[in-house]
Enzyme design. Structure first.
Site, mmCIF file in Angstrom:
data_model
loop_
_atom_site.group_PDB
_atom_site.id
_atom_site.type_symbol
_atom_site.label_atom_id
_atom_site.label_comp_id
_atom_site.label_asym_id
_atom_site.label_seq_id
_atom_site.Cartn_x
_atom_site.Cartn_y
_atom_site.Cartn_z
ATOM 1 N N ARG A 105 -0.813 8.973 2.246
ATOM 2 C CA ARG A 105 -2.184 9.259 1.940
ATOM 3 C C ARG A 105 -2.195 10.774 1.617
ATOM 4 O O ARG A 105 -2.885 11.568 1.136
ATOM 5 C CB ARG A 105 -3.053 8.732 3.006
ATOM 6 C CG ARG A 105 -3.196 7.321 2.892
ATOM 7 C CD ARG A 105 -3.987 6.511 3.967
ATOM 8 N NE ARG A 105 -4.083 5.309 3.915
ATOM 9 C CZ ARG A 105 -4.978 4.642 4.644
ATOM 10 N NH1 ARG A 105 -5.125 4.904 5.591
ATOM 11 N NH2 ARG A 105 -5.140 3.292 4.255
ATOM 12 N N HIS A 112 -11.078 9.927 7.238
ATOM 13 C CA HIS A 112 -10.816 8.487 7.238
ATOM 14 C C HIS A 112 -10.198 8.263 8.707
ATOM 15 O O HIS A 112 -10.732 7.252 9.092
ATOM 16 C CB HIS A 112 -9.927 8.109 6.100
ATOM 17 C CG HIS A 112 -9.502 6.703 6.191
ATOM 18 N ND1 HIS A 112 -10.358 5.661 5.984
ATOM 19 C CD2 HIS A 112 -8.377 5.802 6.405
ATOM 20 C CE1 HIS A 112 -9.978 4.488 6.010
ATOM 21 N NE2 HIS A 112 -8.738 4.466 6.512
ATOM 22 N N GLU A 159 0.769 -1.037 0.138
ATOM 23 C CA GLU A 159 0.030 0.010 -0.115
ATOM 24 C C GLU A 159 1.000 1.172 0.050
ATOM 25 O O GLU A 159 2.089 1.298 0.253
ATOM 26 C CB GLU A 159 -1.070 0.115 0.945
ATOM 27 C CG GLU A 159 -2.023 -1.247 1.074
ATOM 28 C CD GLU A 159 -3.079 -1.124 2.321
ATOM 29 O OE1 GLU A 159 -2.934 -0.494 3.239
ATOM 30 O OE2 GLU A 159 -3.696 -2.185 2.401
ATOM 31 N N HIS A 217 -8.751 9.941 3.377
ATOM 32 C CA HIS A 217 -8.362 8.713 2.412
ATOM 33 C C HIS A 217 -8.474 9.201 1.099
ATOM 34 O O HIS A 217 -9.494 9.895 0.816
ATOM 35 C CB HIS A 217 -9.145 7.502 2.719
ATOM 36 C CG HIS A 217 -8.481 6.480 2.095
ATOM 37 N ND1 HIS A 217 -8.791 6.054 0.687
ATOM 38 C CD2 HIS A 217 -8.074 5.152 2.626
ATOM 39 C CE1 HIS A 217 -8.196 4.889 0.568
ATOM 40 N NE2 HIS A 217 -7.713 4.347 1.781
ATOM 41 N N ARG A 264 -0.606 8.938 9.095
ATOM 42 C CA ARG A 264 -0.572 7.152 9.605
ATOM 43 C C ARG A 264 -0.174 6.669 8.288
ATOM 44 O O ARG A 264 -0.591 6.941 7.013
ATOM 45 C CB ARG A 264 -1.804 6.772 10.018
ATOM 46 C CG ARG A 264 -2.022 5.272 10.095
ATOM 47 C CD ARG A 264 -3.280 4.648 10.712
ATOM 48 N NE ARG A 264 -4.354 4.804 9.860
ATOM 49 C CZ ARG A 264 -4.780 4.105 8.922
ATOM 50 N NH1 ARG A 264 -4.135 2.980 8.765
ATOM 51 N NH2 ARG A 264 -5.899 4.137 8.224
#
Length: 514
Positions: free
Chosen positions: A286, A347, A115, A239, A382
């Site tokens: 992100r 998110h 990811e 997100h 994060r």
């Protein structure tokens, strides 16, 4: 009602702690309160998986640590990062002992995903419903343990501290919580030796969110009112790829793993824009992808960007992401020939209740774990799939602390909830109106890109909402919707105030005036 351990929340953090504590202390009572169904939590909606180093021949703790530090943009606590990542494999293996199942490849090894922000394939998953599978396994184990009481449809209103005892003390202690039984309207006084907030995130403070409607920041707001330290609330992670629809409310998440699988982000004209912003393109972290999409949308005036999966192996996609494939079809998007319309959505919160490595808050006998906390792991942003890992490790740390430091509290006379002089609110429309006002305020004034001017205006508007809500709260009998709105107003106040205090752009926080 008395209990040794009171856990508020039934996601991965709360359930993991309950299972460990119950297995170790079969004669002690554990009470879990959750305001929805037992499985309704942010955990249930976690698609991606658990980021964990399982094979040091192909990956390393050091690489995972570096990826986390880079994503956190200089604000992570390195000691915490090292602790969580090196402890991760042990905690992950416990999930498997409790019955959680994860995807394997044809050779029988874990089918690892990659990811945004990760330099290696290290995300363990169960299709695209990893959180749902973990929640299922943990709940099954909870129901096997006789010393756990799980109270569903029970809403925690406020923590019990010296404030309720009409005492003044430098050292604030927690003695439990007042909890509303949503089915009959009774308010329980639950006394506890230890209280643990595992109450999840704040996504619903923003109208457009990937979170379920229960994510109203209850744990953070309760801790704030009890005078616990709250930190880094400005770092709301958006997100980048929520499915774009014309409806309000919770948005369906298109997992980051889809970009890890090879999908491209495009404008409506077909231009791949991410390589212009970051050399990692679609696999940048992100914060970068969300801010890039935000810039493109403002530049073009379009309502959404697009995720192109048409070049990917369709059967492999359906095998990896059956839930995403099916949901897209239900929205008339056939990923074999159509691009998926996407926009960023609120998110995850990287800040929250400040805790040490044992999960201890600044209030004695009050602990916290999961998304409602600020541990220092995430810093300003994060790293994808680090949240379930953090929840597992901190639940274990709280458990270990209780093994080494048994807590018992002398009986105190705790008054029952006093709602004398209140009445059932007749004007439910006021609650609904203020909720929409609050969500619009946060979306328009406190979004992905902020400015001092908008933040200062947000405070003025929020004060009006705050005064109306507090007046309602003082005069009305307690309802869940009223309490949730009050909590969201507290959370919004913290986000705006701590945003104005930050004078440097970092990670998920971007202010045009810095």
């Amino acid at each position: 009602m008395k209990t040794q351990l009171l856990i508020i929340g039934s996601g991965v953090a709360g359930l993991t702690l309950a299972v460990k504590f119950a297995e170790k202390f079969p004669k002690k009572n554990i009470t879990i309160v959750t305001k929805g169904n037992e499985d309704e939590s942010n955990t249930k909606y976690a698609q991606g998986g658990v980021a964990v180093v399982l094979d040091e021949k192909t990956d390393s703790f050091q690489k995972h640590i570096e990826d986390t530090l880079i994503a956190g943009d200089g604000l992570c606590d390195k000691t915490v990062v090292e602790m969580v990542i090196t402890e991760g494999p042990k905690r992950f293996k416990e999930l498997m002992v409790w019955g959680a199942q994860f995807d394997v490849d044809q050779t029988g090894n874990f089918d690892l995903g990659k990811e945004g922000g990760h330099s290696q394939y290290r995300v363990v998953h169960h299709k695209d419903i990893t959180g749902y599978e973990i929640e299922r396994a943990l709940l099954a184990r909870v129901h096997q343990l006789e010393n756990i009481t799980l109270l569903t449809h029970h809403f925690a209103i406020d923590l019990i501290t010296e404030h309720q005892l009409k005492q003044v003390s430098e050292n604030i202690r927690c003695y439990g919580a007042y909890v509303l039984n949503q089915k009959n309207g009774n308010i329980l006084t639950i006394e506890a030796d230890s209280t643990v907030l595992a109450a999840g995130g704040i996504g619903f403070v923003y109208g457009h969110t990937t979170n379920p409607i229960i994510a109203t920041g209850d744990g953070i707001a309760m801790a704030y009112r009890a005078k616990a330290r709250i930190k880094d609330m400005e770092f709301v992670q958006f997100h980048p790829t929520a499915l774009y629809t014309n409806t309000e409310g919770s948005a369906f998440l298109i997992s980051e793993a889809v970009r890890g699988f090879g999908a491209y982000l495009r404008t409506k004209n077909g231009d791949r824009f991410m390589p212009n912003y970051d050399e990692r393109a679609e696999l940048a972290s992100r914060d970068i992808v969300s801010q890039s999409i935000d810039k493109e949308l403002k530049k073009s005036g379009d309502s959404c960007m697009y995720l192109d999966c048409t070049h990917l192996d369709l059967e492999a996609f359906k095998n990896h992401f059956p839930n995403i494939y099916q949901t897209c079809l239900e929205h008339n998007v056939d990923i074999s020939k159509d691009w998926i319309p996407v926009v960023p959505a609120s998110h995850y919160l990287c800040g929250g209740i400040e805790v040490d490595t044992n999960g201890k808050t600044s209030i004695t006998n009050l602990f916290a774990c999961g998304e409602c906390t600020r541990t220092g792991l995430h810093g300003a942003n994060r790293l994808a799939s680090n949240s379930l890992l953090e929840a597992l490790v901190y639940a274990h740390n709280i458990y270990k602390y209780h093994c080494n430091h048994p807590i018992s509290v002398k009986n105190k006379h705790i008054p029952d909830w006093n709602d004398y002089g209140t009445s059932i609110p007749k004007e439910h429309v006021l609650i609904k109106h203020n909720l929409k006002e609050l969500q619009a305020l946060m979306g328009d004034y406190v979004g992905i890109v902020r400015s001092n001017n908008r933040l200062k205006k947000a405070i003025i508007h929020l004060d009006v909402i705050y005064n109306e809500v507090e007046e309602l709260y003082r005069t009305s009998k307690i309802t869940t919707t009223l309490c949730e709105l009050r909590n969201m107003v507290n959370v919004a106040h913290l986000i705006i105030g701590q945003s104005l205090d930050r004078k440097e752009n970092k990670g998920g926080y971007f202010n045009v005036d810095n």
